[in-house]
Design a protein around this motif. Structure first.
Motif, PDB file in Angstrom:
ATOM      1  N   VAL A 187       0.835  -1.205   0.000  1.00 28.72           N
ATOM      2  CA  VAL A 187       0.000   0.000   0.000  1.00 28.72           C
ATOM      3  C   VAL A 187       0.872   1.260   0.000  1.00 28.72           C
ATOM      4  O   VAL A 187       0.604   2.238  -0.690  1.00 28.72           O
ATOM      5  CB  VAL A 187      -0.954  -0.038   1.220  1.00 28.72           C
ATOM      6  CG1 VAL A 187      -1.659   1.307   1.383  1.00 28.72           C
ATOM      7  CG2 VAL A 187      -1.992  -1.143   1.034  1.00 28.72           C
ATOM      8  N   LEU A 188       1.889   1.238   0.820  1.00 29.48           N
ATOM      9  CA  LEU A 188       2.834   2.372   0.882  1.00 29.48           C
ATOM     10  C   LEU A 188       3.504   2.642  -0.452  1.00 29.48           C
ATOM     11  O   LEU A 188       3.652   3.778  -0.899  1.00 29.48           O
ATOM     12  CB  LEU A 188       3.872   2.056   1.946  1.00 29.48           C
ATOM     13  CG  LEU A 188       4.062   3.148   2.905  1.00 29.48           C
ATOM     14  CD1 LEU A 188       5.459   3.421   2.948  1.00 29.48           C
ATOM     15  CD2 LEU A 188       3.356   3.552   3.964  1.00 29.48           C
TER      16      LEU A 188
ATOM     17  N   MET B 222       3.183   6.061  -2.889  1.00 32.33           N
ATOM     18  CA  MET B 222       4.346   6.801  -3.371  1.00 32.33           C
ATOM     19  C   MET B 222       4.376   6.885  -4.891  1.00 32.33           C
ATOM     20  O   MET B 222       4.710   7.926  -5.468  1.00 32.33           O
ATOM     21  CB  MET B 222       5.630   6.144  -2.855  1.00 32.33           C
ATOM     22  CG  MET B 222       5.815   6.247  -1.350  1.00 32.33           C
ATOM     23  SD  MET B 222       7.291   5.410  -0.756  1.00 32.33           S
ATOM     24  CE  MET B 222       8.553   6.368  -1.566  1.00 32.33           C
ATOM     25  N   ALA B 223       4.016   5.789  -5.564  1.00 32.80           N
ATOM     26  CA  ALA B 223       3.975   5.805  -7.024  1.00 32.80           C
ATOM     27  C   ALA B 223       2.899   6.760  -7.532  1.00 32.80           C
ATOM     28  O   ALA B 223       3.116   7.494  -8.513  1.00 32.80           O
ATOM     29  CB  ALA B 223       3.725   4.387  -7.550  1.00 32.80           C
TER      30      ALA B 223
ATOM     31  N   VAL C 250       4.634  14.415 -11.839  1.00 36.20           N
ATOM     32  CA  VAL C 250       5.039  14.463 -13.253  1.00 36.20           C
ATOM     33  C   VAL C 250       3.941  15.077 -14.114  1.00 36.20           C
ATOM     34  O   VAL C 250       4.190  15.894 -15.000  1.00 36.20           O
ATOM     35  CB  VAL C 250       5.415  13.062 -13.736  1.00 36.20           C
ATOM     36  CG1 VAL C 250       5.645  13.052 -15.241  1.00 36.20           C
ATOM     37  CG2 VAL C 250       6.670  12.559 -13.013  1.00 36.20           C
ATOM     38  N   ALA C 251       2.674  14.689 -13.851  1.00 39.50           N
ATOM     39  CA  ALA C 251       1.560  15.240 -14.621  1.00 39.50           C
ATOM     40  C   ALA C 251       1.414  16.739 -14.402  1.00 39.50           C
ATOM     41  O   ALA C 251       1.144  17.510 -15.333  1.00 39.50           O
ATOM     42  CB  ALA C 251       0.266  14.515 -14.247  1.00 39.50           C
TER      43      ALA C 251
END
Length: 431
Positions: free
Chosen positions: A9-10, A14-15, A22-23
Motif C-alpha cells: 500500500v505504501l 508513493m507511485a 510528473v503530470a
C-alpha cells in the motif's frame, strides 16, 4: 492487515504521488525551440575582423594581417589602423604621413583621432557636443579663477572612467541601426544603386566629424558624416564613426557589408592591410634570434661555474697518508744533501733550524751574541753551554768524524725547545 500488505500500500501511494507530480509539471511546462548562435571557432574566434577580411577576399582584394606596423603597405594600398600602440616609435608617425601623402589610403576609427601622433596632420577632427563643450569651458574658467569644484571634477573623472566600460558593454550588446545616405555633394560609391544605407553600430550622440577640406565621399547620419573620406596629398584618409561596424557579429548585418567594401575601397586587385595590434616576440625569443651563439656560450659558462662550485662527494685529490720517513730514507736524504751541498751547508741548515725554534722561547734572541744564545739555550734544554757555543760557531774547522756529534747536539737542543709548552709572547719578542 499484514506487514506485507502494508508495504505494498505504501509503495502504491508513493507511485501515485510521483505520477501526479510528473503530470503537474507537464501541464505547467511549455516546450519551444530556440535558436542558439554557434560560438566562433578557429580563426574567427581569434580575429574580430575575420568576416570582413573574408568579404574583401570574395570581392577580389588581397588581405594582409601584419603583426605590427614596422613596415608600411605598398604605395596605393589601403591600411586599416586600429592598434593603439602603433606609435611606440616616434618616427612611425612621420613615415605614415609620408605614405599617405604619396598615395596611400588610411582608414581609422574616430576614436583614433585623439591620438597625439595623428592630431597634427589628419585632415579630419572630431567636434564635441555643445553641451559637453560648454561644460569643459566652465571647468576651465573655474580653474583659471583658482576655485575648482571638487564635485564637478569627480563627475568628469567618473564619466571619463565610465566611457571605456560603457564602450566594452555596448560592443557586446545588439548595436542600434541608423538610416543613413550618401549626400548629393559626393559621387556614390555604387553607381546606379540607391544612395541610402542602414548601418548598425554604436555612435556617440552629438559628436561630429569636421573635414579640413571638401569630402571625397561620405555616408551621413543624423549628426553628420558616419563614414568620411578626405584627401591628404595624393592619398586619402577615411574615418569610421560607428563602433563595431567591421566586427564579425555585425559586418554582414543590414548594409554594413556594402559600407565596409566602400569604406576600404575593396575591388579586384586591391591590397588591404589590417594592423590591429603591435605584437613583438618575447625577450627570450628575440635574444635567441639575434644572439644564439652568445646565449649558448653564457649557458655553458653558467653550467661550468655551477659544476665547479657544487658540493663534491670527496676531495679534489687523494689525501696523502700521515707517516714518518723510514731511517733508510732519512740516511739516504742526508747523504744526498751532503754529496751536493757539503758538510758546511748541512751544519748551517741545522743551526738555522735551532735558531727558529729558539726565537719562540727566548726573549730578544736575535739581539744576543753566540755565547749568550748558547747559554740561554742551555738554560732551557739542560745541554752543555760550552758545547753549544762551539756547535753554533760556523767558522770552526771541524773534522768529518766530529760533524755527527755536533749535528746531534744541535738537533737535540732544537727538539727540547720545540717540546716546551710556553713560547715567548710576540710582544716580548718585538721588545
Amino acid at each position: 492487515m499484514t506487514e506485507n500488505q502494508r508495504t505494498w500500500v505504501l509503495r502504491g501511494l508513493m507511485a501515485a504521488m510521483l505520477l501526479g507530480l510528473v503530470a503537474w509539471l507537464a501541464s505547467c511546462t511549455e516546450w519551444a525551440e530556440v535558436e542558439v548562435p554557434t560560438p566562433p571557432r578557429g580563426e574567427a574566434a581569434r580575429n574580430r575582423h575575420y568576416a570582413a577580411q573574408e568579404l574583401l577576399r570574395r570581392v577580389g582584394a588581397t588581405v594582409a594581417k601584419p603583426a605590427n606596423l614596422s613596415q608600411l603597405p605598398p604605395a596605393g594600398a589601403t591600411l586599416l589602423l586600429t592598434s593603439w600602440h602603433w606609435d611606440i616609435f616616434p618616427e612611425r608617425a612621420q613615415r605614415l604621413r609620408q605614405w599617405v601623402e604619396a598615395g596611400g589610403h588610411l582608414v581609422i576609427f574616430s576614436d583614433n583621432l585623439q591620438q597625439k601622433q595623428l592630431k597634427g596632420w589628419l585632415p579630419v577632427k572630431p567636434l564635441e557636443p555643445p553641451r559637453r563643450k560648454k561644460r569643459d569651458e566652465d571647468a576651465q574658467d573655474d580653474a583659471d579663477a583658482d576655485a575648482p569644484d571638487d564635485d564637478d571634477d569627480r563627475d568628469d573623472s567618473e564619466e571619463e572612467t565610465a566611457e571605456p566600460i560603457q564602450k566594452a558593454v555596448l560592443q557586446r550588446l545588439k548595436m542600434p541601426c541608423h538610416d543613413t545616405a550618401e549626400p548629393a555633394s559626393v559621387a556614390p560609391h555604387y553607381p546606379g544603386s540607391a544612395r541610402h544605407y542602414k548601418l548598425c553600430g554604436f555612435v556617440y550622440s552629438g559628436w561630429k566629424l569636421e573635414p579640413a577640406g571638401p569630402a571625397l565621399w561620405s555616408i551621413d547620419g543624423r549628426d553628420g558624416p558616419l563614414l568620411l573620406r578626405v584627401a591628404k596629398g595624393r592619398g586619402t584618409v577615411t574615418v569610421i564613426k560607428p563602433m563595431g561596424l567591421l566586427d564579425n557579429e555585425r559586418v554582414l548585418q543590414s548594409d554594413n557589408g556594402l559600407a565596409t567594401v566602400a569604406t576600404l575601397q575593396a575591388r579586384p586587385g586591391a591590397v588591404v592591410w589590417f594592423v590591429t595590434e603591435e605584437a613583438r616576440p618575447s625577450l627570450l625569443a628575440w635574444l635567441w634570434q639575434e644572439a644564439a651563439a652568445v646565449l649558448l656560450f653564457a649557458a655553458a659558462a653558467l653550467v661550468f661555474a655551477l659544476w665547479r662550485g657544487a658540493r663534491r662527494f670527496g676531495p679534489l685529490a687523494a689525501i696523502a697518508a700521515h707517516s714518518r720517513r723510514s731511517m733508510a730514507e732519512q740516511i739516504s736524504g742526508t747523504a744526498q744533501f751532503l754529496r751536493k751541498q757539503g758538510p758546511d751547508a748541512l751544519l748551517a741548515a741545522q743551526i738555522r733550524a735551532l735558531d727558529a725554534a729558539a726565537r719562540n722561547h727566548i726573549r730578544l734572541y736575535d739581539t744576543l751574541d753566540r755565547g749568550q744564545r748558547a747559554a740561554a739555550i742551555a738554560k732551557h734544554t739542560g745541554q752543555d753551554a760550552a758545547a753549544l757555543t762551539s756547535a753554533l760557531d760556523k767558522s770552526l774547522a771541524r773534522k768529518r768524524h766530529d760533524l755527527p756529534a755536533t749535528l746531534e747536539l744541535l738537533e737535540t737542543a732544537r727538539r727540547l725547545l720545540v717540546q716546551k709548552k710556553t713560547p715567548v709572547p710576540r710582544s716580548s719578542k718585538k721588545d
